[in-house]
Enzyme design. Structure first.
Site, mmCIF file in Angstrom:
data_model
loop_
_atom_site.group_PDB
_atom_site.id
_atom_site.type_symbol
_atom_site.label_atom_id
_atom_site.label_comp_id
_atom_site.label_asym_id
_atom_site.label_seq_id
_atom_site.Cartn_x
_atom_site.Cartn_y
_atom_site.Cartn_z
ATOM 1 N N ASP A 140 0.915 -1.146 -0.399
ATOM 2 C CA ASP A 140 -0.121 0.385 -0.318
ATOM 3 C C ASP A 140 0.947 0.913 0.303
ATOM 4 O O ASP A 140 1.650 1.371 1.025
ATOM 5 C CB ASP A 140 -0.349 0.122 1.530
ATOM 6 N N ASP A 191 -3.554 4.619 -2.311
ATOM 7 C CA ASP A 191 -4.251 5.400 -1.317
ATOM 8 C C ASP A 191 -4.934 6.565 -2.477
ATOM 9 O O ASP A 191 -3.792 7.175 -1.767
ATOM 10 C CB ASP A 191 -3.776 4.811 -0.487
ATOM 11 N N GLU A 225 -6.526 3.756 -6.182
ATOM 12 C CA GLU A 225 -7.131 3.774 -5.026
ATOM 13 C C GLU A 225 -7.780 5.429 -4.736
ATOM 14 O O GLU A 225 -7.664 5.656 -5.135
ATOM 15 C CB GLU A 225 -7.769 3.478 -3.445
ATOM 16 N N HIS A 229 -11.385 -4.129 2.562
ATOM 17 C CA HIS A 229 -11.228 -3.856 4.373
ATOM 18 C C HIS A 229 -12.107 -2.748 4.684
ATOM 19 O O HIS A 229 -11.842 -2.551 5.979
ATOM 20 C CB HIS A 229 -9.877 -3.322 4.845
ATOM 21 N N ASP A 230 -12.546 -1.667 3.881
ATOM 22 C CA ASP A 230 -13.544 -0.672 4.176
ATOM 23 C C ASP A 230 -14.627 -1.012 4.124
ATOM 24 O O ASP A 230 -15.864 -0.298 4.221
ATOM 25 C CB ASP A 230 -12.873 -0.053 3.291
HETATM 26 O O1 TEU Z 1 -10.014 5.234 1.468
HETATM 27 C C1 TEU Z 1 -10.627 6.211 1.202
HETATM 28 C C2 TEU Z 1 -11.815 6.354 1.580
HETATM 29 O O2 TEU Z 1 -12.454 7.035 0.637
HETATM 30 C C3 TEU Z 1 -12.728 5.215 1.442
HETATM 31 O O3 TEU Z 1 -12.983 4.715 0.309
HETATM 32 C C4 TEU Z 1 -12.446 5.001 3.064
HETATM 33 O O4 TEU Z 1 -14.158 3.761 2.876
HETATM 34 C C5 TEU Z 1 -12.654 5.759 4.452
HETATM 35 O O5 TEU Z 1 -13.950 4.979 4.995
HETATM 36 C C6 TEU Z 1 -13.561 7.045 3.020
HETATM 37 O O6 TEU Z 1 -15.372 6.865 3.272
HETATM 38 C C7 TEU Z 1 -8.680 4.571 1.540
HETATM 39 C C8 TEU Z 1 -8.427 3.412 2.540
HETATM 40 O O7 TEU Z 1 -8.284 2.493 2.365
HETATM 41 C C9 TEU Z 1 -8.592 3.273 4.377
HETATM 42 O O8 TEU Z 1 -8.920 2.246 4.919
HETATM 43 C C10 TEU Z 1 -8.293 4.039 4.863
HETATM 44 O O9 TEU Z 1 -8.885 5.051 6.277
HETATM 45 C C11 TEU Z 1 -7.979 6.114 4.235
HETATM 46 O O10 TEU Z 1 -7.577 5.361 2.365
HETATM 47 C C12 TEU Z 1 -6.694 7.203 4.604
HETATM 48 O O11 TEU Z 1 -5.796 6.903 4.025
#
Ligand code: TEU
Ligand code: CA
Length: 556
Positions: free
Chosen positions: A101, A202, A255, A324-325
């Site tokens: 990442d 990210d 992402e 993971h989100d």
């Molecule tokens: O997530 C970024 C993001 O904007 C979303 O997809 C995420 O679901 C977040 O909850 C916003 O609603 C990335 C990572 O995948 C996430 O785990 C991190 O918390 C975030 O960036 C910050 O680095």
């Protein structure tokens, strides 16, 4: 659109590991790198070619590693640099590559750059985005991705704030500063030289902020128009590729939040020379109203529509149903009760039949479900706690707040991997950092490895089937006519035609399969399905698709 270039990262199957929750080797309740190494054979067996490793860097863990305090160090919870090098080596022996990442929109506030910046060091002050408050208020009206404002007062200062698009412990880097660019190039080289095969980047389309003016007021993410996929951001991505990435045999998956397919193509179309593929979010939005914390009833036709649009518009896709989100896909697009296994298999079949690189998230291959949290007190996710605070301040009724949190908390996907039915789920011998789902008693790897008809066995078979299929890996895509909640499409090359049909519902659905063949004297012959008994179906014209039935036909 067709892709002529058959790169390894296009037909590779990717498996995402969330290290904290994968496998704990030393009983401290936290997954670690030696734990991952111990499961490489399991992943190899499954058919995995590439591992995407969520952050393992040094971090105070306010956002589980997405707040990095040293990009060149491994968090002691996860092991040492020697462990990491061993992981890369051991994976290579098994022909598995690893991508890491890359989190460079922000660092942790405990990164030495930020510490020096707040101590007043001029060089490092220019690494971040500081601004004075105006008339006793915050510098602007922007909103964070975690549902709060995005300015925090600098300790010891009267009226100076720093920008954080995520948590206040994640200050945004200043990408106007060439020194930041150079630092990141060196970080990339550091890991690529160690044998890393690429990066999952990210929130990579919000790096470059055009200005810090007040944004147009919105329910969430006010200010987005000033930093979302800006020209400056495209420029950074092009330069990172030219200066560093193009020198290695590696790939990037971005992402990229809040992009439609047009914007996505601007980020990863082959003519653009920026990223290699991106994670879209449109299909993740099919059960929400406006923002992700407001859920509405899932309707398969919305999911199908989003998937179809991306399949059709993109040159190449990064396909995923989980990470993971996000909540677990079986609890969301399938059925985590009566039709658990069959709906998991249908989603597996679909994921692995779509055009693009497939990403499987840990636990998805055994059909792990959403967490069984009693309430917020059992959740660790920083986002859930922040959103809870915001909902409270907006006077949301308690029951609604509780319901929304349970549906949307990112901890749904972060509960420890269910290796066995034992106490600790085979994940840990100690106390797990996050509650283990009680259903590990019957949803677990150990049990599924012994069962030929398990979700895990199906993933294995489906991956192997895909790897044998020229059309599924490389063919073109076209959507086919079907009843509303049935997703039907074909994947084809000049001389082969493969038809995929998924009943996305728990109800029977009639489909005239032979009606979608492309030649008169041919027949669509059933080759693969998620139901065991298919004799009755193989030659009949009108297929009655059973709940969550998934079938692949070849035109012969
Ligand atoms: O997530 C970024 C993001 O904007 C979303 O997809 C995420 O679901 C977040 O909850 C916003 O609603 C990335 C990572 O995948 C996430 O785990 C991190 O918390 C975030 O960036 C910050 O680095
Ligand atoms: Ca451990």
């Amino acid at each position: 659109m067709s892709v002529k270039d058959r790169k390894w990262w296009r037909n590779g199957v990717v498996y995402q590991i969330y290290p904290r929750s994968f496998c704990d080797s030393n009983g401290d309740g936290i997954g670690d790198i030696p734990g991952i190494i111990s499961k490489l054979d399991y992943l190899k067996e499954l058919g995995v070619d590439i591992i995407w490793l969520s952050p393992v860097y040094a971090s105070p863990n306010c956002d589980n590693g997405y707040d990095i305090s040293d990009y060149r160090a491994i968090h002691p919870d996860f092991g040492t640099m020697d462990d990491m090098e061993m992981l890369i080596r051991e994976a290579k022996i098994r022909d598995i590559r690893i991508i890491m990442d890359l989190v460079v929109n922000h660092t942790s506030d405990e990164h030495q750059w930020f510490k020096k910046a707040v101590e007043g060091d001029h060089k490092y002050k220019n690494y971040y985005i500081f601004k004075e408050g105006k008339n006793g208020k915050l510098p602007n009206n922007w909103g964070s991705f975690f549902g709060s404002d995005c300015w925090e007062k600098v300790p010891g200062e009267d009226n100076l704030y720093y920008l954080h698009l995520f948590d206040k412990k994640q200050p945004d880097l200043n990408w106007h500063n060439p020194a930041v660019y150079d630092e990141v190039c060196n970080i990339l080289r550091f890991w690529l030289d160690k044998g890393i095969a690429g990066f999952r980047c990210d929130v990579i389309n919000v790096l470059y902020k055009n200005s810090l003016e007040d944004g147009k007021k919105k329910i969430a993410l006010t200010g987005l128009e000033y930093y979302h996929s800006t020209e400056g951001n495209h420029d950074i991505l092009r330069r990172l590729r030219e200066d560093v990435l193009s020198k290695y045999d590696c790939f990037t998956v971005g992402e990229t939040v809040l992009v439609d397919t047009k914007m996505a193509m601007d980020l990863c179309g082959s003519d653009r020379k920026e990223l290699d593929m991106v994670f879209g979010f449109e299909h993740m939005e099919c059960d929400q109203i406006g923002i992700k914390w407001f859920k509405t009833k899932y309707r398969p036709k919305r999911l199908i529509k989003a998937l179809d649009r991306w399949q059709h518009d993109m040159e190449w896709n990064a396909n995923y149903f989980e990470n993971h989100d996000q909540p677990r896909s079986v609890s969301r697009f399938g059925n985590d009760d009566e039709y658990h296994d069959i709906s998991c298999k249908m989603l597996a079949g679909l994921l692995l039949s779509l055009r693009g690189t497939p990403y499987i998230y840990e636990g998805q291959e055994i059909g792990m479900t959403n967490g069984d949290f009693k309430d917020l007190s059992e959740m660790q996710d920083v986002e859930s706690h922040t959103v809870d605070g915001t909902m409270k301040s907006l006077h949301f009724p308690d029951r609604l707040r509780d319901k929304l949190l349970k549906l949307t908390t990112r901890d749904n996907a972060r509960t420890p991997m269910q290796w066995s039915g034992d106490v600790g789920a085979g994940f840990t011998k100690g106390t797990p950092w996050l509650k283990i789902n009680a259903n590990h008693a019957y949803i677990n790897v150990e049990k599924q490895l012994k069962d030929d008809d398990s979700v895990l066995a199906f993933y294995k078979k489906m991956i192997a089937f895909r790897k044998d299929s020229e059309t599924l890996q490389w063919g073109e895509y076209e959507r086919l006519k079907s009843p509303e909640n049935v997703y039907a499409f074909r994947r084809y090359t000049d001389d082969k035609n493969t038809v995929v049909i998924c009943n996305m519902t728990a109800k029977k659905q009639p489909v005239w399969v032979q009606a979608v063949k492309t030649r008169e004297n041919s027949e669509l012959v059933l080759k693969f399905s998620n139901y065991l008994s298919d004799e009755d179906k193989a030659s009949s014209d009108l297929f009655s698709f059973r709940p969550f039935e998934f079938c692949v036909f070849e035109e012969e």
